[in-house]
Write a protein that holds these residues in place. Structure first.
Motif, PDB file in Angstrom:
ATOM      1  N   UNK A 294       0.842  -1.190   0.000  1.00  0.00           N
ATOM      2  CA  UNK A 294       0.000   0.000   0.000  1.00  0.00           C
ATOM      3  C   UNK A 294       0.884   1.250   0.000  1.00  0.00           C
ATOM      4  N   UNK A 295       0.262   2.407  -0.209  1.00  0.00           N
ATOM      5  CA  UNK A 295       1.040   3.649  -0.318  1.00  0.00           C
ATOM      6  C   UNK A 295       1.779   3.971   0.977  1.00  0.00           C
ATOM      7  N   UNK A 296       1.203   3.578   2.103  1.00  0.00           N
ATOM      8  CA  UNK A 296       1.897   3.883   3.356  1.00  0.00           C
ATOM      9  C   UNK A 296       3.032   2.904   3.616  1.00  0.00           C
ATOM     10  N   UNK A 297       3.089   1.776   2.845  1.00  0.00           N
ATOM     11  CA  UNK A 297       4.181   0.812   2.960  1.00  0.00           C
ATOM     12  C   UNK A 297       4.729   0.553   1.562  1.00  0.00           C
ATOM     13  N   UNK A 298       5.221   1.601   0.937  1.00  0.00           N
ATOM     14  CA  UNK A 298       5.686   1.489  -0.444  1.00  0.00           C
ATOM     15  C   UNK A 298       6.867   0.540  -0.578  1.00  0.00           C
ATOM     16  N   UNK A 299       7.598   0.279   0.517  1.00  0.00           N
ATOM     17  CA  UNK A 299       8.748  -0.607   0.465  1.00  0.00           C
ATOM     18  C   UNK A 299       8.351  -2.075   0.527  1.00  0.00           C
ATOM     19  N   UNK A 300       7.081  -2.370   0.700  1.00  0.00           N
ATOM     20  CA  UNK A 300       6.654  -3.756   0.771  1.00  0.00           C
ATOM     21  C   UNK A 300       6.948  -4.385   2.115  1.00  0.00           C
ATOM     22  N   UNK A 301       6.551  -3.738   3.196  1.00  0.00           N
ATOM     23  CA  UNK A 301       6.811  -4.243   4.539  1.00  0.00           C
ATOM     24  C   UNK A 301       6.037  -5.533   4.788  1.00  0.00           C
ATOM     25  N   UNK A 302       6.697  -6.505   5.467  1.00  0.00           N
ATOM     26  CA  UNK A 302       6.065  -7.779   5.805  1.00  0.00           C
ATOM     27  C   UNK A 302       5.183  -7.599   7.032  1.00  0.00           C
ATOM     28  N   UNK A 303       3.939  -8.114   6.958  1.00  0.00           N
ATOM     29  CA  UNK A 303       2.977  -7.998   8.054  1.00  0.00           C
ATOM     30  C   UNK A 303       2.634  -9.404   8.539  1.00  0.00           C
ATOM     31  N   UNK A 304       2.681  -9.624   9.843  1.00  0.00           N
ATOM     32  CA  UNK A 304       2.367 -10.923  10.428  1.00  0.00           C
ATOM     33  C   UNK A 304       0.849 -11.128  10.417  1.00  0.00           C
ATOM     34  N   UNK A 305       0.426 -12.235   9.837  1.00  0.00           N
ATOM     35  CA  UNK A 305      -0.999 -12.540   9.777  1.00  0.00           C
ATOM     36  C   UNK A 305      -1.452 -13.447  10.907  1.00  0.00           C
ATOM     37  N   UNK A 306      -0.740 -14.562  11.120  1.00  0.00           N
ATOM     38  CA  UNK A 306      -1.175 -15.522  12.136  1.00  0.00           C
ATOM     39  C   UNK A 306       0.010 -16.366  12.598  1.00  0.00           C
ATOM     40  N   UNK A 307      -0.192 -16.988  13.790  1.00  0.00           N
ATOM     41  CA  UNK A 307       0.798 -17.902  14.380  1.00  0.00           C
ATOM     42  C   UNK A 307       0.062 -19.185  14.712  1.00  0.00           C
ATOM     43  N   UNK A 308       0.580 -20.320  14.237  1.00  0.00           N
ATOM     44  CA  UNK A 308      -0.003 -21.640  14.528  1.00  0.00           C
ATOM     45  C   UNK A 308       1.073 -22.523  15.155  1.00  0.00           C
TER      46      UNK A 308
END
Length: 311
Positions: A294-308
């Motif tokens: 997204x525009x606020x993360x133009x560098x392609x930041x990794x976002x944690x979705x879930x932990x199993x």
């Protein structure tokens, strides 16, 4: 042929075309082909008709005996009324002649149909070779040729085989909020973009929490949002603020008790501003990430979705 034997006999004379057959007691005993066909088109209701049976004329009496059940039967196989069991497999000359005439008539009709089909095939071939199209007649009476296009106000119209189709002819705009067309214009336009903010005209972004940026015709601006934060039940000295959040929180908040999404084989641990999930001893941690472009993360930041957790 002798009939004077003091016995009753069945005598039949069959006339078919140019052939005469004589039947005696349902047996064909005589057959002859005439030089010309007999005229059998007479009507029993004709006043000029005279039929002699057993004699030639009023003066010659050749037959001396008794007649019983004399009948005249017209149509094919009329003799079957007297002799139902007589063989009818072979047609008489008259029947064969009628069949021949019918076949000849059918052949004539086939020739006529063949000629008409050939003519139709020739016409269809000519139609397939030509480019058949239909013009368009407009409301004012003017005529447009097939595939001809013209401008009608702000619409680009085209004639498609007699059907007029119109649609606005405007370029695709690359901005969030196009400016409506001004008086005398047909298409909307885009204002100037804001390269420093990486925004197009009318576009809004949230580069960080509580901050809203907007581009209006080349002018970009950002401002801090005043959110309605929930009341806190702790002393102001115990209130802390995260740079990534709009509202302050109380120090020492048990985030796990407020609800969490940890795996059933993981323990929830409250941190300063949120909670985290840790797999129990003996379980392997499996994490899922996604890359945010997204525009606020133009560098392609990794976002944690879930932990199993898996044993």
């Amino acid at each position: 042929m002798r009939l004077a034997d003091d016995s009753w006999h069945r005598l039949g004379i069959v006339i078919s075309g140019d052939q005469i057959d004589i039947l005696l007691d349902c047996r064909r005993i005589y057959s002859r082909v005439l030089r010309r066909e007999l005229d059998t088109s007479f009507s029993p209701f004709s006043e000029d008709l005279t039929l002699w049976i057993g004699q030639r004329n009023p003066n010659d009496f050749l037959f001396k005996g008794y007649l019983q059940g004399a009948r005249i039967v017209g149509g094919e196989y009329g003799y079957l009324e007297q002799c139902p069991s007589l063989d009818t497999a072979c047609p008489t000359c008259g029947q064969f002649s009628a069949l021949e005439n019918t076949v000849n008539h059918l052949l004539t009709q086939v020739e006529e149909l063949t000629s008409k089909l050939n003519q139709a095939h020739h016409r269809i071939s000519q139609l397939e070779e030509c480019e058949c199209s239909k013009n368009c007649v407009l409301a004012g009476g003017s005529v447009k040729r097939n595939q001809e296009s013209w401008l009608d106000g702000c619409d680009n119209c085209i004639c498609n085989n007699g059907i007029v189709s119109c649609a606005p002819e405007c370029p695709e705009l690359q901005c969030a909020s196009p400016i409506p067309p001004s008086p005398g214009s047909c298409c909307p336009t885009c204002g100037a973009s804001c390269p420093l903010f990486n925004l197009t005209h009318g576009e809004v972004s949230f580069p960080k929490p509580c901050h809203r940026c907007q581009c209006v015709d080349g002018v970009g601006s950002c401002r801090r949002l005043k959110n309605d934060c929930p009341p806190l039940h702790c002393d102001p000295s115990q209130q802390i603020h995260d740079d990534n959040q709009c509202c302050p929180v109380c120090k020492g908040t048990d985030w796990c008790s407020l609800g969490h999404d940890c795996d059933e084989f993981a323990d929830c641990v409250s941190d300063l501003f949120t909670h985290s999930c840790h797999c129990k001893p003996g379980y392997q941690c499996l994490t899922t990430f996604k890359q945010d472009f997204s525009r606020k993360n133009a560098q392609g930041k990794m976002i944690l979705l879930s932990i199993h957790c898996r044993y």
